[in-house]
Motif scaffolding. Structure first.
Motif, PDB file in Angstrom:
ATOM      1  N   LYS A 371       0.877  -1.185  -0.039  1.00  0.00           N
ATOM      2  CA  LYS A 371      -0.163   0.174   0.200  1.00  0.00           C
ATOM      3  C   LYS A 371       0.974   1.257   0.046  1.00  0.00           C
ATOM      4  O   LYS A 371       2.095   1.120   0.415  1.00  0.00           O
ATOM      5  N   PRO A 372       0.253   2.281  -0.492  1.00  0.00           N
ATOM      6  CA  PRO A 372       1.033   3.572  -0.472  1.00  0.00           C
ATOM      7  C   PRO A 372       1.852   4.007   0.762  1.00  0.00           C
ATOM      8  O   PRO A 372       2.912   4.414   0.958  1.00  0.00           O
ATOM      9  N   LYS A 373       0.987   3.699   2.160  1.00  0.00           N
ATOM     10  CA  LYS A 373       1.618   4.073   3.123  1.00  0.00           C
ATOM     11  C   LYS A 373       2.758   3.269   3.579  1.00  0.00           C
ATOM     12  O   LYS A 373       3.632   3.877   4.161  1.00  0.00           O
ATOM     13  N   GLN A 374       2.775   2.074   3.154  1.00  0.00           N
ATOM     14  CA  GLN A 374       3.833   1.125   3.435  1.00  0.00           C
ATOM     15  C   GLN A 374       4.918   1.552   2.501  1.00  0.00           C
ATOM     16  O   GLN A 374       6.287   1.419   3.117  1.00  0.00           O
ATOM     17  N   LEU A 375       4.740   1.864   1.248  1.00  0.00           N
ATOM     18  CA  LEU A 375       6.170   2.427   0.377  1.00  0.00           C
ATOM     19  C   LEU A 375       6.809   3.634   1.237  1.00  0.00           C
ATOM     20  O   LEU A 375       7.800   3.928   1.244  1.00  0.00           O
ATOM     21  N   GLN A 394      15.716  -4.975  -2.030  1.00  0.00           N
ATOM     22  CA  GLN A 394      15.890  -6.436  -2.135  1.00  0.00           C
ATOM     23  C   GLN A 394      15.277  -7.436  -1.154  1.00  0.00           C
ATOM     24  O   GLN A 394      14.992  -8.567  -1.362  1.00  0.00           O
ATOM     25  N   LYS A 395      15.354  -6.888  -0.011  1.00  0.00           N
ATOM     26  CA  LYS A 395      14.992  -7.491   1.278  1.00  0.00           C
ATOM     27  C   LYS A 395      13.407  -7.202   1.873  1.00  0.00           C
ATOM     28  O   LYS A 395      12.640  -7.967   1.939  1.00  0.00           O
ATOM     29  N   LEU A 396      13.296  -5.902   2.070  1.00  0.00           N
ATOM     30  CA  LEU A 396      12.113  -5.357   2.813  1.00  0.00           C
ATOM     31  C   LEU A 396      11.027  -5.498   2.027  1.00  0.00           C
ATOM     32  O   LEU A 396       9.830  -5.687   2.300  1.00  0.00           O
ATOM     33  N   PHE A 397      11.159  -4.822   0.895  1.00  0.00           N
ATOM     34  CA  PHE A 397      10.038  -5.055  -0.028  1.00  0.00           C
ATOM     35  C   PHE A 397       9.308  -6.026  -0.184  1.00  0.00           C
ATOM     36  O   PHE A 397       8.132  -6.276  -0.116  1.00  0.00           O
ATOM     37  N   PRO A 398      10.061  -7.318  -0.589  1.00  0.00           N
ATOM     38  CA  PRO A 398       9.509  -8.726  -0.839  1.00  0.00           C
ATOM     39  C   PRO A 398       8.906  -8.968   0.654  1.00  0.00           C
ATOM     40  O   PRO A 398       7.985  -9.788   0.520  1.00  0.00           O
ATOM     41  N   LEU A 399       9.551  -8.793   1.623  1.00  0.00           N
ATOM     42  CA  LEU A 399       8.760  -9.055   3.182  1.00  0.00           C
ATOM     43  C   LEU A 399       7.589  -8.444   3.141  1.00  0.00           C
ATOM     44  O   LEU A 399       6.620  -9.114   3.611  1.00  0.00           O
ATOM     45  N   LEU A 400       7.311  -7.030   2.779  1.00  0.00           N
ATOM     46  CA  LEU A 400       6.048  -6.553   2.707  1.00  0.00           C
ATOM     47  C   LEU A 400       5.114  -7.163   1.932  1.00  0.00           C
ATOM     48  O   LEU A 400       3.806  -7.063   2.279  1.00  0.00           O
ATOM     49  N   ASN A 405       0.092  -6.910   5.874  1.00  0.00           N
ATOM     50  CA  ASN A 405      -0.532  -6.413   7.201  1.00  0.00           C
ATOM     51  C   ASN A 405       0.540  -6.013   8.279  1.00  0.00           C
ATOM     52  O   ASN A 405       0.278  -5.267   9.304  1.00  0.00           O
ATOM     53  N   LYS A 406       1.525  -6.079   7.951  1.00  0.00           N
ATOM     54  CA  LYS A 406       2.806  -5.536   8.939  1.00  0.00           C
ATOM     55  C   LYS A 406       3.372  -4.340   8.474  1.00  0.00           C
ATOM     56  O   LYS A 406       3.092  -3.808   7.397  1.00  0.00           O
ATOM     57  N   THR A 407       4.180  -3.626   9.361  1.00  0.00           N
ATOM     58  CA  THR A 407       4.817  -2.275   9.132  1.00  0.00           C
ATOM     59  C   THR A 407       6.137  -2.588   8.587  1.00  0.00           C
ATOM     60  O   THR A 407       6.737  -3.618   8.834  1.00  0.00           O
ATOM     61  N   ALA A 408       6.758  -1.650   7.693  1.00  0.00           N
ATOM     62  CA  ALA A 408       8.104  -1.811   7.448  1.00  0.00           C
ATOM     63  C   ALA A 408       9.073  -1.746   8.563  1.00  0.00           C
ATOM     64  O   ALA A 408       9.911  -2.600   8.391  1.00  0.00           O
ATOM     65  N   LEU A 409       8.866  -0.973   9.636  1.00  0.00           N
ATOM     66  CA  LEU A 409       9.546  -0.993  10.626  1.00  0.00           C
ATOM     67  C   LEU A 409       9.883  -2.280  11.346  1.00  0.00           C
ATOM     68  O   LEU A 409      10.920  -2.740  11.869  1.00  0.00           O
ATOM     69  N   SER A 410       8.467  -2.767  11.747  1.00  0.00           N
ATOM     70  CA  SER A 410       8.347  -4.114  12.354  1.00  0.00           C
ATOM     71  C   SER A 410       9.052  -5.217  11.578  1.00  0.00           C
ATOM     72  O   SER A 410       9.653  -6.318  12.241  1.00  0.00           O
ATOM     73  N   LEU A 411       9.008  -5.117  10.305  1.00  0.00           N
ATOM     74  CA  LEU A 411       9.545  -6.410   9.515  1.00  0.00           C
ATOM     75  C   LEU A 411      11.066  -6.080   9.517  1.00  0.00           C
ATOM     76  O   LEU A 411      11.638  -7.094   9.603  1.00  0.00           O
ATOM     77  N   ALA A 412      11.456  -4.975   9.294  1.00  0.00           N
ATOM     78  CA  ALA A 412      12.907  -4.549   9.210  1.00  0.00           C
ATOM     79  C   ALA A 412      13.663  -4.930  10.657  1.00  0.00           C
ATOM     80  O   ALA A 412      14.682  -5.676  10.679  1.00  0.00           O
ATOM     81  N   GLU A 413      12.762  -4.772  11.769  1.00  0.00           N
ATOM     82  CA  GLU A 413      13.559  -5.105  12.941  1.00  0.00           C
ATOM     83  C   GLU A 413      13.532  -6.618  13.262  1.00  0.00           C
ATOM     84  O   GLU A 413      14.453  -7.347  13.890  1.00  0.00           O
ATOM     85  N   SER A 414      12.480  -7.468  13.036  1.00  0.00           N
ATOM     86  CA  SER A 414      12.344  -8.779  13.126  1.00  0.00           C
ATOM     87  C   SER A 414      13.162  -9.525  12.327  1.00  0.00           C
ATOM     88  O   SER A 414      13.396 -10.647  12.487  1.00  0.00           O
ATOM     89  N   ASN A 415      13.806  -8.903  11.154  1.00  0.00           N
ATOM     90  CA  ASN A 415      14.479  -9.583  10.427  1.00  0.00           C
ATOM     91  C   ASN A 415      15.899  -9.053  10.264  1.00  0.00           C
ATOM     92  O   ASN A 415      16.646  -9.414   9.200  1.00  0.00           O
ATOM     93  N   ASN A 416      16.307  -8.396  11.215  1.00  0.00           N
ATOM     94  CA  ASN A 416      17.600  -7.842  11.489  1.00  0.00           C
ATOM     95  C   ASN A 416      18.169  -7.108  10.428  1.00  0.00           C
ATOM     96  O   ASN A 416      19.241  -7.358   9.957  1.00  0.00           O
ATOM     97  N   LEU A 417      17.183  -6.378   9.497  1.00  0.00           N
ATOM     98  CA  LEU A 417      17.674  -5.504   8.553  1.00  0.00           C
ATOM     99  C   LEU A 417      18.033  -4.124   9.101  1.00  0.00           C
ATOM    100  O   LEU A 417      18.518  -3.341   8.144  1.00  0.00           O
ATOM    101  N   ILE A 418      17.717  -3.602  10.202  1.00  0.00           N
ATOM    102  CA  ILE A 418      18.316  -2.446  10.632  1.00  0.00           C
ATOM    103  C   ILE A 418      19.971  -2.231  10.661  1.00  0.00           C
ATOM    104  O   ILE A 418      20.495  -3.126  11.298  1.00  0.00           O
ATOM    105  N   GLN A 419      20.190  -1.161  10.067  1.00  0.00           N
ATOM    106  CA  GLN A 419      21.717  -0.868   9.839  1.00  0.00           C
ATOM    107  C   GLN A 419      22.527  -0.675  11.121  1.00  0.00           C
ATOM    108  O   GLN A 419      21.769   0.011  12.167  1.00  0.00           O
ATOM    109  N   GLN A 420      23.775  -1.209  11.312  1.00  0.00           N
ATOM    110  CA  GLN A 420      24.558  -0.799  12.369  1.00  0.00           C
ATOM    111  C   GLN A 420      25.142   0.408  12.230  1.00  0.00           C
ATOM    112  O   GLN A 420      25.840   0.496  11.291  1.00  0.00           O
ATOM    113  N   SER A 421      24.825   1.323  13.165  1.00  0.00           N
ATOM    114  CA  SER A 421      25.302   2.700  13.189  1.00  0.00           C
ATOM    115  C   SER A 421      26.454   2.988  14.226  1.00  0.00           C
ATOM    116  O   SER A 421      26.828   3.908  14.706  1.00  0.00           O
ATOM    117  N   ASN A 422      26.550   1.832  14.933  1.00  0.00           N
ATOM    118  CA  ASN A 422      27.199   1.879  16.031  1.00  0.00           C
ATOM    119  C   ASN A 422      28.581   1.709  15.824  1.00  0.00           C
ATOM    120  O   ASN A 422      29.209   0.888  15.239  1.00  0.00           O
TER     121      ASN A 422
END
Length: 481
Positions: A371-375, A394-400, A405-422
């Motif tokens: 959906k537009p909101k998810q994009l 390549q990863k988050l788009f196919p997951l959505l 029914n999931k949000t982009a953030l929740s899927l990114a977090e549960s699939n360890n896609l959040i970038q390491q900025s530490n």
């Protein structure tokens, strides 16, 4: 000698009304032969036609979209000619008083990386009824007649002889199809015959003004075939002209297998049709109130959206062309823009990742589960540097797509896609990579700077794609000094 090609098009669009133009018979494609007919469609003695008001409204809408003058008083005529699939022996059409006059269509033609705009003039748009269909199947020597199509409401959009290349003719037909789809008055399906074009083409020596003898190529059912027919006819007519042969004013057909046209009949003149006013239909008067109501219901049109996208939203011309290709894609962009202001990113996604996905799956954007909101959520994560653009595509788009029914953030977090900025965690990975490739480190310091990409790739592998590429580059450069 150099020659100029002169092209005019007569585009027939079947209107998407529920019933036919002069009867209540169903206007539905794909029904069993001769089921959508009645005594009115077949022209039995004593029957009286009744005009479909919705068909008139659709013709007015097309006229308004093309900047035509709307004829406030017009009537129908009988166009007399014999053809087996014409049940009444005449066609009810408009001759002297078409419903729309003048106007034109703007097209954009590719010029390298830029676009040039051409305004192609219309002569008029008129209303008429379609004929039936002659069916030739297999090796049968018989012609079968299906009258389901007879009486289908048509608008015929007649251009001036203003086109000068196959490219312009193709762009014009493409724009007409786009407009009728935006207006929801015709599905523009050329394969099914709901939109088709007759090609009028002549040649003349370059620099002269007198028109040459016009040849008509009937019933072009694809934009590519139209362009092929233009290219063939130009060569054929030039060859005849230079050989001193007479070019006949004739009707020709196009053979898609050979890419050639062939003669069908010598062209009729207007007198052959013996036009006279249709006695069974009253003249049409279009009131001020009705015209204003139709105007008020007009949707945003492709050229208006193109201007909005490029001027208000800062979208590149080449992207705006793709975004305005269909009303659904333009609508998707506008809805997404309500959630995020990075308009260029929306355009990039729609013209690359999403367009590629739709093409692969053979679906329309209306069928897309994202959906537009998810994009907008995906773009926000990239803008906030929480995920990389490659990970997003390549990863988050196919997951959505698989989890609508999931949000982009929740899927990114549960699939360890959040970038390491530490910085400390990344520095540990960088140290491990550099200690594993001492020879490559030495080569880099001796001037082989292209190895930086290899080091970044190795860090990305170790982080399973979660390392912030920009920060990784910066820390690597510091470590390699």
């Amino acid at each position: 000698m150099q020659y100029e090609i002169v092209i005019g098009l007569e585009v027939h669009c079947q209107l998407s009304t529920e019933s036919k133009i002069f009867s209540s018979d169903s206007n539905h494609f794909g029904s069993e032969p001769n089921t959508n007919i009645s005594v009115i469609t077949l022209g039995h003695p004593g029957v009286l036609p009744k005009l479909n008001k919705k068909a008139v409204e659709y013709a007015i809408r097309m006229g308004l979209a093309c900047g035509c003058e709307i004829n406030r008083y017009n009537y129908f005529d009988r166009k007399n000619y014999f053809y087996p699939d014409l049940p009444k022996g005449y066609q009810v059409s408009q001759d002297k008083h078409p419903i729309c006059k003048g106007g034109g269509v703007s097209v954009r033609l590719k010029n390298g990386k830029q676009f040039r705009e051409r305004f192609l003039e219309l002569h008029h748009i008129h209303l008429e009824e379609d004929a039936g269909k002659s069916v030739h199947e297999g090796e049968s020597v018989y012609t079968r007649l299906d009258y389901n199509r007879a009486g289908t409401p048509l608008i015929e959009i007649v251009s001036e002889p203003c086109m000068r290349s196959a490219e312009e003719a193709g762009a014009y037909l493409t724009e007409i199809r786009k407009i009728v789809r935006y207006l929801d008055i015709c599905d523009g399906n050329m394969e099914e015959g709901s939109m088709r074009a007759d090609l009028n083409i002549s040649i003349r020596p370059l620099g002269t003004e007198t028109l040459g003898t016009k040849v008509e190529v009937k019933n072009m059912n694809s934009i590519r075939n139209l362009q092929r027919a233009v290219e063939f006819e130009f060569k054929r007519q030039v060859r005849m002209f230079e050989n001193g042969d007479k070019i006949l004013q004739e009707t020709r057909m196009f053979d898609a297998d050979t890419g050639e046209t062939y003669g069908m009949r010598v062209k009729e003149t207007m007198n052959d049709y013996r036009y006279f006013p249709e006695p069974d239909l009253a003249p049409i008067r279009i009131s001020d109130e009705w015209l204003q109501l139709v105007k008020a219901r007009m949707p945003a049109l492709p050229h208006e959206l193109f201007r909005q996208f490029t001027q208000e939203y800062g979208i590149l011309d080449e992207h705006a062309v793709v975004l305005t290709d269909s009303k659904d894609i333009a609508g998707y962009f506008l809805e997404t823009a309500q959630f995020i202001k990075n308009h260029r990113a929306i355009a990039n996604w729609l013209t690359s990742t999403i367009k590629g996905y739709l093409n692969d799956k053979g679906i329309e954007i209306s069928e897309l589960l994202l959906k537009p909101k998810q994009l907008a959520e995906i773009i926000s994560l990239v803008d906030e540097n929480k995920i990389s653009s490659s990970t997003a595509a390549q990863k988050l788009f196919p997951l959505l797509i698989d989890n609508p029914n999931k949000t982009a953030l929740s899927l990114a977090e549960s699939n360890n896609l959040i970038q390491q900025s530490n910085t400390d965690a990344l520095q540990t990975l960088i140290n491990e990579v550099l200690s594993s490739y001492p020879d490559k480190v030495k080569e880099f310091k001796n001037g082989k700077k292209g190895l930086l990409g290899m080091f970044v790739g190795e860090v990305m592998k170790k982080s399973k794609g979660t390392a912030d590429p920009k920060l990784t580059n910066q820390l690597l450069m510091d470590a390699l000094k």
